[in-house]
Motif scaffolding. Sequence first.
Motif, PDB file in Angstrom:
ATOM      1  N   PHE A  46       0.852  -1.186   0.000  1.00 27.19           N
ATOM      2  CA  PHE A  46       0.000   0.000   0.000  1.00 27.19           C
ATOM      3  C   PHE A  46       0.888   1.236   0.000  1.00 27.19           C
ATOM      4  O   PHE A  46       1.890   1.297   0.722  1.00 27.19           O
ATOM      5  N   ALA A  47       0.550   2.227  -0.817  1.00 24.44           N
ATOM      6  CA  ALA A  47       1.327   3.469  -0.863  1.00 24.44           C
ATOM      7  C   ALA A  47       0.406   4.644  -1.154  1.00 24.44           C
ATOM      8  O   ALA A  47      -0.624   4.496  -1.807  1.00 24.44           O
ATOM      9  N   GLY A  48       0.798   5.816  -0.674  1.00 26.45           N
ATOM     10  CA  GLY A  48       0.068   7.043  -0.970  1.00 26.45           C
ATOM     11  C   GLY A  48       0.731   7.788  -2.106  1.00 26.45           C
ATOM     12  O   GLY A  48       1.937   7.662  -2.324  1.00 26.45           O
ATOM     13  N   ILE A  49      -0.047   8.574  -2.844  1.00 30.61           N
ATOM     14  CA  ILE A  49       0.513   9.317  -3.983  1.00 30.61           C
ATOM     15  C   ILE A  49       0.148  10.791  -3.955  1.00 30.61           C
ATOM     16  O   ILE A  49       0.678  11.572  -4.745  1.00 30.61           O
ATOM     17  N   ASP A  50      -0.749  11.206  -3.059  1.00 29.50           N
ATOM     18  CA  ASP A  50      -1.306  12.547  -3.124  1.00 29.50           C
ATOM     19  C   ASP A  50      -0.373  13.576  -2.490  1.00 29.50           C
ATOM     20  O   ASP A  50       0.591  13.226  -1.791  1.00 29.50           O
ATOM     21  N   ILE A  51      -0.679  14.863  -2.719  1.00 28.71           N
ATOM     22  CA  ILE A  51      -0.006  15.918  -1.984  1.00 28.71           C
ATOM     23  C   ILE A  51      -0.343  15.749  -0.497  1.00 28.71           C
ATOM     24  O   ILE A  51      -1.326  15.093  -0.159  1.00 28.71           O
ATOM     25  N   PRO A  52       0.458  16.299   0.422  1.00 31.33           N
ATOM     26  CA  PRO A  52       0.257  16.014   1.856  1.00 31.33           C
ATOM     27  C   PRO A  52      -1.151  16.354   2.332  1.00 31.33           C
ATOM     28  O   PRO A  52      -1.666  17.438   2.051  1.00 31.33           O
ATOM     29  N   ALA A  53      -1.741  15.385   3.048  1.00 31.80           N
ATOM     30  CA  ALA A  53      -3.095  15.539   3.603  1.00 31.80           C
ATOM     31  C   ALA A  53      -4.104  15.965   2.546  1.00 31.80           C
ATOM     32  O   ALA A  53      -5.057  16.686   2.840  1.00 31.80           O
ATOM     33  N   ALA A  54      -3.910  15.492   1.313  1.00 33.37           N
ATOM     34  CA  ALA A  54      -4.778  15.860   0.192  1.00 33.37           C
ATOM     35  C   ALA A  54      -4.936  17.376   0.091  1.00 33.37           C
ATOM     36  O   ALA A  54      -6.000  17.889  -0.256  1.00 33.37           O
ATOM     37  N   GLY A  55      -3.855  18.088   0.402  1.00 31.15           N
ATOM     38  CA  GLY A  55      -3.884  19.539   0.362  1.00 31.15           C
ATOM     39  C   GLY A  55      -4.332  20.180   1.657  1.00 31.15           C
ATOM     40  O   GLY A  55      -4.503  21.401   1.718  1.00 31.15           O
ATOM     41  N   GLY A  56      -4.470  19.388   2.698  1.00 38.20           N
ATOM     42  CA  GLY A  56      -4.937  19.931   3.975  1.00 38.20           C
ATOM     43  C   GLY A  56      -3.850  20.539   4.830  1.00 38.20           C
ATOM     44  O   GLY A  56      -4.107  21.424   5.645  1.00 38.20           O
ATOM     45  N   SER A  57      -2.618  20.063   4.666  1.00 37.43           N
ATOM     46  CA  SER A  57      -1.533  20.549   5.511  1.00 37.43           C
ATOM     47  C   SER A  57      -0.199  20.243   4.853  1.00 37.43           C
ATOM     48  O   SER A  57      -0.008  19.158   4.301  1.00 37.43           O
ATOM     49  N   LEU A  58       0.724  21.195   4.948  1.00 38.18           N
ATOM     50  CA  LEU A  58       2.080  20.958   4.457  1.00 38.18           C
ATOM     51  C   LEU A  58       2.948  20.275   5.508  1.00 38.18           C
ATOM     52  O   LEU A  58       4.040  19.807   5.189  1.00 38.18           O
ATOM     53  N   LEU A  59       2.476  20.194   6.732  1.00 35.81           N
ATOM     54  CA  LEU A  59       3.302  19.704   7.837  1.00 35.81           C
ATOM     55  C   LEU A  59       3.754  18.245   7.675  1.00 35.81           C
ATOM     56  O   LEU A  59       4.899  17.926   8.004  1.00 35.81           O
ATOM     57  N   PRO A  60       2.903  17.324   7.166  1.00 35.79           N
ATOM     58  CA  PRO A  60       3.386  15.948   6.996  1.00 35.79           C
ATOM     59  C   PRO A  60       4.563  15.836   6.036  1.00 35.79           C
ATOM     60  O   PRO A  60       5.318  14.875   6.098  1.00 35.79           O
ATOM     61  N   ALA A  61       4.710  16.800   5.142  1.00 33.46           N
ATOM     62  CA  ALA A  61       5.852  16.807   4.223  1.00 33.46           C
ATOM     63  C   ALA A  61       7.022  17.566   4.817  1.00 33.46           C
ATOM     64  O   ALA A  61       8.178  17.142   4.717  1.00 33.46           O
ATOM     65  N   LEU A  62       6.751  18.714   5.448  1.00 34.10           N
ATOM     66  CA  LEU A  62       7.833  19.579   5.917  1.00 34.10           C
ATOM     67  C   LEU A  62       8.550  19.025   7.137  1.00 34.10           C
ATOM     68  O   LEU A  62       9.760  19.236   7.303  1.00 34.10           O
ATOM     69  N   ALA A  63       7.837  18.301   8.014  1.00 35.46           N
ATOM     70  CA  ALA A  63       8.490  17.777   9.226  1.00 35.46           C
ATOM     71  C   ALA A  63       9.629  16.816   8.892  1.00 35.46           C
ATOM     72  O   ALA A  63      10.750  16.978   9.405  1.00 35.46           O
TER      73      ALA A  63
END
Length: 342
Positions: A46-63
């Motif tokens: 299983f893998a995700g492909i979307d932008i972080p939180a489907a555009g809800g937050s940049l924090l999951p990417a920036l941390a």
Amino acid sequence: MDAWAKGEGTDEDLAVHLAQAIPIGLTEPLRWVRRHNHNTSPPVRFAGIDIPAAGGSLLPALAPVADYLRRVDPESVPAVETATRIAASFAGGSAAVAAPAWARLPTTEQDTLTATLARLLVRFRALEPLYATRGDRYDYDLALHRLEGACHADYTFRAMAGLFAGNGLTADTSARDAYMARSVLWHLGRLAPGTRIVLAAHNAHIQTTPISFDGHLTGLPMGRQLRRALGDDYFALGLTSIAGHTADMHRDETAPFGFTLVDTALEPPEPGSVEAAFADAGLGLGIADLRTARTETPNHPDAPDRPDRIRLQGTYVRTPVIDAFDAVLTTPASTVTTDLRT
């Protein structure tokens, strides 16, 4: 999620993993994958492909990007901390929450965030040889992909604001779909030769023709970009139903994810829709191979009229269905899955 799907933890852990995720009906498919993997090797992953939180937050990417920079480029940490501070001020559970909150930020904050992310991205690419000597190659690739996700999400905030204000640029919402397409290719490039991906996404994301509303070109979907990259190795299977119910999304900033889901009865298929074509054929549960239909001569007197629309929740999106999808699977009736009735 990948570890759980491959058998780690308990069955009950799924609810914890999905607690902060946008409800999109993943529960039963993931349980099926986990059961399937009990007796199958190699496992379905299983893998995700979307932008972080489907555009809800940049924090999951920036941390994680900040953690990476602390190891390989401490001088850049203040920049990512600036981006994180601004991103935290409007973070939400989905784009339906974050986008309007972003629009209320002072213009200086919006511009500072965009400029900071752009400078970080250029530095990442420019210093690739240096970063590679200070850390693992995979860690660099992953951090870069996450930073690109943050940049594409930030661009999407501006694009959505323009769309809602009626002054957006042509096809400006394509940034999110471009990132999703790159994510698929990112995974394919790192998986064993011959690996296949089942890509679950909205029809409007997987179709291979542009998305237009009221004659205005809104975006180039992920499917169009994957078709260009993969050719016939990309197969777009649209899903729809003749009757039943759908989960319509009503925007509500006070709701956990910025919208409520309403169990809505579907109207009879519109004339000219692919659903009407299936209903007229009386097939019930059926699948149409549209690749064959594309080879028919459109002007032949016996050729059927080509459907020009497909359901979009409780309404329709106009698109040349035979060109947009390689096949369409239609059920006699759809229902709203239990984990969407929130």
